[in-house]
Scaffold this motif. Structure first.
Motif, PDB file in Angstrom:
ATOM      1  N   TYR A   1       0.892  -1.680   0.326  1.00 29.23           N
ATOM      2  CA  TYR A   1       0.122   0.295  -0.105  1.00 29.23           C
ATOM      3  C   TYR A   1       1.072   1.110  -0.034  1.00 29.23           C
ATOM      4  CZ  TYR A   1      -2.602  -3.875   2.237  1.00 29.23           C
ATOM      5  OH  TYR A   1      -3.528  -4.824   2.474  1.00 29.23           O
ATOM      6  N   SER A   2       0.549   2.395  -0.861  1.00 32.17           N
ATOM      7  CA  SER A   2       0.974   3.365  -1.167  1.00 32.17           C
ATOM      8  C   SER A   2       0.635   4.640  -1.670  1.00 32.17           C
ATOM      9  CB  SER A   2       2.704   3.498  -1.359  1.00 32.17           C
ATOM     10  OG  SER A   2       2.305   2.983  -3.078  1.00 32.17           O
ATOM     11  N   ARG A   3       0.624   5.855  -1.594  1.00 31.78           N
ATOM     12  CA  ARG A   3      -0.268   6.461  -2.244  1.00 31.78           C
ATOM     13  C   ARG A   3       0.398   6.765  -3.380  1.00 31.78           C
ATOM     14  NH1 ARG A   3      -1.042  12.061   2.180  1.00 31.78           N
ATOM     15  NH2 ARG A   3      -2.510  10.553   3.439  1.00 31.78           N
ATOM     16  N   VAL A   4      -0.261   7.329  -3.917  1.00 21.38           N
ATOM     17  CA  VAL A   4      -0.042   8.018  -5.877  1.00 21.38           C
ATOM     18  C   VAL A   4       1.025   8.563  -5.482  1.00 21.38           C
ATOM     19  CG1 VAL A   4      -1.208   8.691  -7.188  1.00 21.38           C
ATOM     20  CG2 VAL A   4      -2.239   7.278  -6.125  1.00 21.38           C
ATOM     21  N   ASN A   5       0.463   9.794  -4.702  1.00 21.88           N
ATOM     22  CA  ASN A   5       1.909  10.929  -4.942  1.00 21.88           C
ATOM     23  C   ASN A   5       3.298  10.922  -4.257  1.00 21.88           C
ATOM     24  OD1 ASN A   5       0.612  11.224  -1.840  1.00 21.88           O
ATOM     25  ND2 ASN A   5       0.238  13.212  -2.203  1.00 21.88           N
ATOM     26  N   GLY A   6       3.345   9.262  -3.335  1.00 22.93           N
ATOM     27  CA  GLY A   6       4.253   8.681  -3.262  1.00 22.93           C
ATOM     28  C   GLY A   6       4.659   9.366  -1.406  1.00 22.93           C
ATOM     29  N   ALA A   7       4.000  10.668  -1.086  1.00 25.17           N
ATOM     30  CA  ALA A   7       4.254  10.628   0.292  1.00 25.17           C
ATOM     31  C   ALA A   7       3.646   9.642   1.486  1.00 25.17           C
ATOM     32  CB  ALA A   7       2.725  11.859   0.678  1.00 25.17           C
ATOM     33  N   ASP A   8       4.533   9.968   2.499  1.00 23.70           N
ATOM     34  CA  ASP A   8       4.109   9.087   4.083  1.00 23.70           C
ATOM     35  C   ASP A   8       2.947   8.498   4.021  1.00 23.70           C
ATOM     36  OD1 ASP A   8       6.809   9.564   3.935  1.00 23.70           O
ATOM     37  OD2 ASP A   8       7.097  10.183   6.116  1.00 23.70           O
ATOM     38  N   LEU A   9       2.495   6.959   4.258  1.00 26.69           N
ATOM     39  CA  LEU A   9       1.482   6.965   4.943  1.00 26.69           C
ATOM     40  C   LEU A   9       1.096   7.760   6.345  1.00 26.69           C
ATOM     41  CD1 LEU A   9       1.348   3.051   4.095  1.00 26.69           C
ATOM     42  CD2 LEU A   9      -0.179   5.230   3.181  1.00 26.69           C
ATOM     43  N   SER A  10      -0.023   7.877   7.021  1.00 24.18           N
ATOM     44  CA  SER A  10       0.307   8.548   7.831  1.00 24.18           C
ATOM     45  C   SER A  10      -0.393   7.381   8.930  1.00 24.18           C
ATOM     46  CB  SER A  10      -1.193   8.889   8.607  1.00 24.18           C
ATOM     47  OG  SER A  10      -2.499   8.681   8.452  1.00 24.18           O
ATOM     48  N   GLU A  11       0.027   7.567  10.663  1.00 26.79           N
ATOM     49  CA  GLU A  11      -0.018   6.566  11.303  1.00 26.79           C
ATOM     50  C   GLU A  11      -1.067   6.052  11.174  1.00 26.79           C
ATOM     51  OE1 GLU A  11       2.804   4.690  13.103  1.00 26.79           O
ATOM     52  OE2 GLU A  11       4.069   6.790  11.993  1.00 26.79           O
ATOM     53  N   LYS A  12      -2.638   6.844  11.348  1.00 26.87           N
ATOM     54  CA  LYS A  12      -4.043   6.319  11.120  1.00 26.87           C
ATOM     55  C   LYS A  12      -4.167   5.603   9.556  1.00 26.87           C
ATOM     56  CE  LYS A  12      -8.606   8.027  10.711  1.00 26.87           C
ATOM     57  NZ  LYS A  12      -9.724   9.026  10.691  1.00 26.87           N
ATOM     58  N   GLU A  13      -3.268   5.735   8.405  1.00 24.44           N
ATOM     59  CA  GLU A  13      -3.343   4.932   7.394  1.00 24.44           C
ATOM     60  C   GLU A  13      -3.137   3.851   7.371  1.00 24.44           C
ATOM     61  OE1 GLU A  13      -3.398   8.288   3.982  1.00 24.44           O
ATOM     62  OE2 GLU A  13      -1.636   8.122   5.108  1.00 24.44           O
ATOM     63  N   ILE A  14      -1.307   3.748   8.236  1.00 25.92           N
ATOM     64  CA  ILE A  14      -1.013   3.158   8.382  1.00 25.92           C
ATOM     65  C   ILE A  14      -1.819   1.333   8.654  1.00 25.92           C
ATOM     66  CG2 ILE A  14       0.873   0.728   9.819  1.00 25.92           C
ATOM     67  CD1 ILE A  14       2.972   3.702   8.447  1.00 25.92           C
ATOM     68  N   ALA A  15      -2.680   1.598  10.319  1.00 25.60           N
ATOM     69  CA  ALA A  15      -3.040   0.873  11.529  1.00 25.60           C
ATOM     70  C   ALA A  15      -4.512   0.901  10.331  1.00 25.60           C
ATOM     71  CB  ALA A  15      -3.579   1.849  12.126  1.00 25.60           C
ATOM     72  N   LYS A  16      -5.674   1.508   9.506  1.00 20.17           N
ATOM     73  CA  LYS A  16      -6.099   1.070   9.033  1.00 20.17           C
ATOM     74  C   LYS A  16      -5.959   0.059   7.638  1.00 20.17           C
ATOM     75  CE  LYS A  16      -7.318   3.577   5.450  1.00 20.17           C
ATOM     76  NZ  LYS A  16      -7.681   4.630   4.150  1.00 20.17           N
ATOM     77  N   PHE A  17      -4.848  -0.008   7.215  1.00 22.99           N
ATOM     78  CA  PHE A  17      -4.216  -1.039   6.493  1.00 22.99           C
ATOM     79  C   PHE A  17      -4.074  -2.198   7.144  1.00 22.99           C
ATOM     80  CE2 PHE A  17      -3.271   2.428   2.983  1.00 22.99           C
ATOM     81  CZ  PHE A  17      -3.989   1.775   2.226  1.00 22.99           C
ATOM     82  N   LEU A  18      -3.437  -2.428   8.234  1.00 27.95           N
ATOM     83  CA  LEU A  18      -2.792  -3.198   9.269  1.00 27.95           C
ATOM     84  C   LEU A  18      -3.958  -4.114   9.554  1.00 27.95           C
ATOM     85  CD1 LEU A  18       0.303  -2.329  10.550  1.00 27.95           C
ATOM     86  CD2 LEU A  18       0.246  -4.154   9.026  1.00 27.95           C
ATOM     87  N   LYS A  19      -4.825  -3.232  10.407  1.00 28.85           N
ATOM     88  CA  LYS A  19      -6.387  -3.965  10.583  1.00 28.85           C
ATOM     89  C   LYS A  19      -7.064  -4.966   9.459  1.00 28.85           C
ATOM     90  CE  LYS A  19     -10.912  -2.147  13.325  1.00 28.85           C
ATOM     91  NZ  LYS A  19     -11.559  -1.893  14.056  1.00 28.85           N
ATOM     92  N   ALA A  20      -7.332  -4.130   8.530  1.00 27.43           N
ATOM     93  CA  ALA A  20      -7.603  -4.946   7.779  1.00 27.43           C
ATOM     94  C   ALA A  20      -6.681  -6.331   7.490  1.00 27.43           C
ATOM     95  CB  ALA A  20      -7.693  -4.189   5.774  1.00 27.43           C
ATOM     96  N   ASP A  21      -5.653  -6.234   7.547  1.00 34.35           N
ATOM     97  CA  ASP A  21      -5.522  -7.696   7.238  1.00 34.35           C
ATOM     98  C   ASP A  21      -4.687  -8.036   8.380  1.00 34.35           C
ATOM     99  OD1 ASP A  21      -4.418  -7.723   4.301  1.00 34.35           O
ATOM    100  OD2 ASP A  21      -2.846  -6.173   4.347  1.00 34.35           O
ATOM    101  N   ALA A  22      -5.616  -7.921   9.376  1.00 31.89           N
ATOM    102  CA  ALA A  22      -4.944  -8.825  10.638  1.00 31.89           C
ATOM    103  C   ALA A  22      -6.138  -9.928  10.511  1.00 31.89           C
ATOM    104  CB  ALA A  22      -5.676  -7.564  12.168  1.00 31.89           C
ATOM    105  N   ALA A  23      -6.961 -10.687  10.152  1.00 31.62           N
ATOM    106  CA  ALA A  23      -7.046 -11.708  10.324  1.00 31.62           C
ATOM    107  C   ALA A  23      -7.574 -12.159  11.325  1.00 31.62           C
ATOM    108  CB  ALA A  23      -6.339 -13.032   9.317  1.00 31.62           C
ATOM    109  N   GLY A  24      -8.252 -11.465  12.278  1.00 32.34           N
ATOM    110  CA  GLY A  24      -8.643 -11.577  13.753  1.00 32.34           C
ATOM    111  C   GLY A  24      -7.436 -11.714  15.213  1.00 32.34           C
ATOM    112  N   ALA A  25      -6.301 -11.448  14.369  1.00 35.00           N
ATOM    113  CA  ALA A  25      -4.972 -11.326  15.150  1.00 35.00           C
ATOM    114  C   ALA A  25      -4.701  -9.430  14.908  1.00 35.00           C
ATOM    115  CB  ALA A  25      -3.688 -12.208  14.372  1.00 35.00           C
ATOM    116  N   THR A  26      -3.276  -9.658  15.900  1.00 33.74           N
ATOM    117  CA  THR A  26      -3.263  -8.133  15.977  1.00 33.74           C
ATOM    118  C   THR A  26      -1.818  -8.310  16.145  1.00 33.74           C
ATOM    119  OG1 THR A  26      -2.676  -8.961  18.324  1.00 33.74           O
ATOM    120  CG2 THR A  26      -4.624  -7.566  18.519  1.00 33.74           C
ATOM    121  N   TRP A  27      -1.553  -6.753  15.804  1.00 37.02           N
ATOM    122  CA  TRP A  27      -0.122  -6.882  14.718  1.00 37.02           C
ATOM    123  C   TRP A  27       0.978  -5.736  16.119  1.00 37.02           C
ATOM    124  CZ3 TRP A  27       1.573  -7.570  10.794  1.00 37.02           C
ATOM    125  CH2 TRP A  27       0.596  -8.629   9.451  1.00 37.02           C
ATOM    126  N   THR A  28       1.352  -5.971  16.465  1.00 37.80           N
ATOM    127  CA  THR A  28       2.610  -5.474  17.044  1.00 37.80           C
ATOM    128  C   THR A  28       4.127  -5.532  16.354  1.00 37.80           C
ATOM    129  OG1 THR A  28       2.073  -7.549  18.777  1.00 37.80           O
ATOM    130  CG2 THR A  28       4.396  -6.203  19.647  1.00 37.80           C
TER     131      THR A  28
END
Length: 143
Positions: free
Chosen positions: A72-99
C-alpha cells in the motif's frame, strides 16, 4: 422498524466488501482495490497486479489465485500516516493483532498468529507498507 433493519444490513454488507484482505481471491481484490493498472504473470506462476483507487496504489501478488503479498502506498509518494498504516494493518489482521518490531532500520510489524508480517519502508523510491504471508510458499519479494 423493518426498513431500519434492511438499511443496517445493507450498510454492513457494503462495509464488509470495501476491504480486501491478505488471503482473499482475485474477484474480491478486484472489487475492493479499484482500477487495474497492470497485471503480469511471473516465471514462478504467481501473478502481480497493480491497482489505483483514490489516493492509493495497491500492489498485490497472487499465488494460486490467492493474495499472498499486498503493498500500500500513496499515489503522490508521500508518507502514509499512522492512521493509514493502522487501517491497512487492521484490514490484514485476520482476527489477530499487530505488534511493532522496531529492531531493524525499517519499521516492522509482527502478527500475533505468526502467519504474516509487515514492513514500512522504501520500495521503488516510494514509502510503502508491505504485508505478506509467512507460510512456506510465499514468493520472494523483489524490489
Amino acid at each position: 422498524m423493518k426498513q431500519i433493519i434492511v438499511t443496517l444490513l445493507t450498510i454492513f454488507t457494503a462495509l464488509s466488501s470495501v476491504w480486501a484482505n491478505l488471503g482473499d481471491g482475485g474477484d474480491r481484490i478486484d472489487d475492493s482495490y479499484g482500477n487495474l493498472v497492470e497485471r503480469h504473470l511471473r516465471d514462478d506462476g504467481t501473478v502481480t497486479t497493480l491497482y489505483h483507487k483514490d489516493r492509493y496504489l495497491y500492489f498485490v501478488i497472487f499465488d494460486q489465485g490467492v493474495s499472498v503479498l499486498e503493498r500500500y502506498s500513496r499515489v503522490n509518494g508521500a508518507d502514509l500516516s499512522e492512521k493509514e498504516i493502522a487501517k491497512f494493518l487492521k484490514a490484514d489482521a485476520a482476527g489477530a493483532t499487530w505488534t511493532p518490531d522496531n529492531k531493524a532500520k525499517e519499521r516492522r510489524f509482527k502478527r500475533s498468529d505468526h502467519k504474516a508480517e509487515a514492513t514500512y519502508g522504501k520500495v521503488d523510491d516510494r514509502l510503502t507498507l508491505t504485508v505478506r504471508e509467512l507460510h512456506g510458499s510465499t514468493p520472494e519479494i523483489k524490489n
